[in-house]
Design a protein around this motif. Sequence first.
Motif, PDB file in Angstrom:
ATOM      1  N   GLU B   2      40.641  45.295  32.760  1.00  0.00           N
ATOM      2  CA  GLU B   2      40.960  43.878  32.621  1.00  0.00           C
ATOM      3  C   GLU B   2      39.913  42.996  33.288  1.00  0.00           C
ATOM      4  OE1 GLU B   2      44.912  43.347  34.032  1.00  0.00           O
ATOM      5  OE2 GLU B   2      45.418  41.960  32.451  1.00  0.00           O
ATOM      6  N   ASN B   3      39.727  41.818  32.764  1.00  0.00           N
ATOM      7  CA  ASN B   3      38.813  40.825  33.319  1.00  0.00           C
ATOM      8  C   ASN B   3      39.071  40.661  34.812  1.00  0.00           C
ATOM      9  OD1 ASN B   3      38.442  38.077  34.338  1.00  0.00           O
ATOM     10  ND2 ASN B   3      37.604  37.643  32.310  1.00  0.00           N
ATOM     11  N   VAL B   6      41.246  37.852  35.922  1.00  0.00           N
ATOM     12  CA  VAL B   6      42.695  38.039  35.676  1.00  0.00           C
ATOM     13  C   VAL B   6      43.271  38.894  36.806  1.00  0.00           C
ATOM     14  CG1 VAL B   6      44.375  39.150  34.147  1.00  0.00           C
ATOM     15  CG2 VAL B   6      42.499  37.777  33.175  1.00  0.00           C
ATOM     16  N   GLN B   7      42.538  39.953  37.157  1.00  0.00           N
ATOM     17  CA  GLN B   7      42.993  40.838  38.255  1.00  0.00           C
ATOM     18  C   GLN B   7      43.082  40.049  39.570  1.00  0.00           C
ATOM     19  OE1 GLN B   7      39.640  43.645  37.562  1.00  0.00           O
ATOM     20  NE2 GLN B   7      41.192  45.217  37.745  1.00  0.00           N
TER      21      GLN B   7
END
Lengths: 70, 70
Positions: B2-3, B6-7
Amino acid sequence: MENVNVQFGIRVRNLRLKKKVSQEKFAGLIEIDRTYMTDIENGKRNVSLAIIQKIAKGFDLKISELLEDL
Amino acid sequence: MENVNVQFGIRVRNLRLKKKVSQEKFAGLIEIDRTYMTDIENGKRNVSLAIIQKIAKGFDLKISELLEDL
């Protein structure tokens, strides 16, 4: 305490010199513009998390390792 | 994978909820705009090192602790 971006730039430069890699070569490796790389090392950029991730990968480090004690 | 932004947003939200602090209160504590805080938690911002430092201080964490294993 010195600006965090200046500290980050010094760390990136030291790591790069330890690897004996030119700015141009390292910038190419992580796919960023060389002049941007120069600005980062001179603390002139407020680097983003995405760029930090690219630089960490370039040094085979985790992001937290690259930013240890900043 | 995940980007990273975002994390990062998910981590900030989890830490904030653990501290039982509202977005508004935490944004005020670290002196950033609440809507910007909402965007960060939703992974919509490519956060800068300076903002990461502010958020880390808000949680009494080192930057590397805040970004552990991202």
